[in-house]
Design an enzyme around this catalytic site. Sequence first.
Site, short mmCIF file in Angstrom:
data_model
loop_
_atom_site.label_atom_id
_atom_site.label_comp_id
_atom_site.label_asym_id
_atom_site.label_seq_id
_atom_site.Cartn_x
_atom_site.Cartn_y
_atom_site.Cartn_z
N CYS A 141 1.42 -1.29 0.40
CA CYS A 141 0.25 -0.24 0.00
C CYS A 141 0.83 1.31 0.06
CB CYS A 141 -1.21 -0.04 1.59
SG CYS A 141 -2.33 0.98 0.41
N SER A 518 -4.77 11.73 -3.38
CA SER A 518 -4.67 10.32 -4.07
C SER A 518 -3.76 10.16 -5.35
CB SER A 518 -6.00 9.41 -3.85
OG SER A 518 -6.15 8.31 -4.65
FE1 FES Z 1 -3.59 0.48 -1.40
FE2 FES Z 1 -4.25 1.95 -2.82
S1 FES Z 1 -2.74 0.64 -2.17
S2 FES Z 1 -4.97 1.57 -0.65
#
Ligand code: FES
Length: 601
Positions: A141, A518
Site C-alpha cells: 500500500c 490520492s
Molecule cells: Fe492500498 Fe490503494 S494501494 S488502498
Amino acid sequence: ATRAAMAQELKKESYKITGDPKKPDGAPNSFVKMTCSRANFRAAGWKDEDFKKPVITIAAPYSNSMPCNNQFRDLADILAEEVERLGGKAHFCFTPVISDGQSQGCKAMRYSLVSREVISDCIEVMHCGYHADAIITLGGCDKSVPAAIMPLARKDMLGLSLFGGPALPGIHPGCKKRGADGEVVDQGKALDPGKVMEAIGAYGQGLIDMEELHRAECHGLPGSGTCSAMFTACTMASVVEALGMSLPGTASTPAATRADPRSVTEKKRQDCAEVVAALFSLAEKGLSARKIITKEALENAVAVVYATGGSTNAVLHILAIAHEAGIPESQFNIEDFHRVGQAVPLIGNVSPHGRYHMSDLDKIGGIPVVMRELLDAGLLHGNCMTVTGRTVSENLAGTPAVAALGAQDVLYPVSRPLAPAGNHILVLKGNLAPESAVLKLSGKTDIELTGPARCFDDEDAAFEAIMAGKIQKGDVLVIRYEGPKGSPGMPEMLSPGSALVGSGLGKHVALVTDGRFSGASHGIMVGHVTPEAAVGGPIGLLVNGDMVTVRPAKRELSVALSEEELAARRREWRPPAPREGSFGALGKYAAQAGRGARFRE
Ligand code: FES
C-alpha cells in the site's frame, strides 16, 4: 594481543563465529563481548552454524485486514525459505501498515503519511538492532513502498525491494464483454477504488441509487493486491523500479489471480526467488543503496512518473528518498520535477487518467517497456547502476520499444504520445503558494480557472458542502489546515475530490489544498500548497469570495489581493491550537515534519 589491541577488538560488534565456537580465532575479541547476544539467539533456536551465515532481514509491512499487503506473511515465508536455501539466515521484521483505501473519508487518514516514517524507522530498528547483513523489503500500500527503500538509503544498506503487486481491476456485474482470459474488454466496466469513491459523489447528486453504490462497494476490489491502476502504490512501485532498487518488471506483476484472489501467484513466487538470488549477488559486489540511488537515478524515477501519468504523491516521496540518500536539496529539489518532467510526454494510457490498469501494462512488458521508450528518446540516464548488478541500459537491452509491441493502446510511443510533454504534474507558484504547489494535469490542457474561494478548515466540512449541493460551477474549493503540521499528517483529499468528479463538477471546480491527493484523484486538483496554513501560509488568509486563479500555462496559483491586503490579514492571523498537542504519533509528526513531509534531522 596487547591490551590496547584487545580493547580495540572488543569495540567491534559482531556475534559471528568464524572458527570453532569453543576456540574462536583470536579470542578474546568481539566474539567474547557478544556472548550474551548469542545466548539469546540460541534461545530463539539458532545453532552454531547459523552464526556463520549472512543474516538477511525480511521486512514486511503486514496486516491481515487489508488487500494491499495481506499476502505479505506468505511472501515473507517464501523469501525466507529461499534465503535459507541459498545459505542465509532469515530474520523477520513485520511492521505496521496503514491502508490508504481503508482510511479514506475519516480521521484515520491522518496516520497514512505518518506511517511511512514509522515503517521506515521500524525497518531500520529491526535491521540495525539485530546486526543483520543485508535486507529484502516488501512494499504494498502507498506509504509502505517508499518506506521500503527509505531506510536502505538512510543507512546505505545492502538490499533491494519487492512490490507485492497490483490487484486486478474490479469488474462491474453489468459487464458483458470479456476477453478469452475472462478479463474486461469493455474498459468502461472496469472498477477500481477511485471509481468507488466517485460513486459516492454520484450518489450524493442523485445520479445513482443506493443499489448501484452498493454494487461499486462489492465489486470494486476483487482480491489481494494494491489499487489496480497508476495510483500512488503503483506509481511508487514504478519509481522504485526506475531508481534501480527493484528487479526489472516486478512493479506490474499482479498480486493474485481472479480465480484465486487471495493466494500468491506462481509469477510472484518466481519474483521472490529472483530477488533472493539478486541479493546474494549484490552482497558479493558490495553494491549498497547509495551506489544506486543517485541524483541521476532520481531523475530517471521522475521521468517514469511523468511518462506513466503517476501520482502527485511521488513528488513528496521522491524528495524524501533523496533526503534519505544524503542528496542535498541544493542538488535535487522540487524544481527538478519541473526540469525533468517538462521534457517527458505522457505515454501511459492508464487509470485514473486513462483506460487501462497495471495488469494490462504487465501483459505488454511493464515498466521496462516504458523505460526503454524513454531511454531511446534520450530521456533516461542509461548508465545508472541497479540491483541486478547491471546498468539501466544493460537491463533494457532485450526489451522492445513501444513500436515493436504491435497493436495495443496501453502505451503510446514518445513520438506519438497520449499528451505532449509539459502536461502532467506542474509545480506552481504565486502569491498563494510562495514556495510551491503541485497540480496534476495528466494531459488536460483547458483547465485555467478563476473563481471565488469557498474556504473550509477541514476536509469533512468541504465534503459535506459538496454532498449538500452547496458548491457551484466556477467555485474554487479551498481546504486548508490539512498540511503535514496542521492536520497533522497531510491527509489525502480523495473524498471531496472524488465527490466533485462523481457529481459532475470535476471539470468546473478547482480544489486547492495544503493537504495531498490520492493517486486516484483527477479533476482540477492543486495540492501540497506550501507554506501550509498552520505555519502562516497565505492559503490560511483567504476568505470566501476572494478570487483565486489556477493558471497552468504560467505555472501560477494566485489570489487577486494586494501585498498590503495580505500583510494586513497576516497581522490579524493567529496560529490555531495544535489539533493533537505534542504527544502521540501525530503530535510528534506535527512537530517534526520537514522536507518531503518527512521528519526533520
Ligand atoms: Fe492500498 Fe490503494 S494501494 S488502498
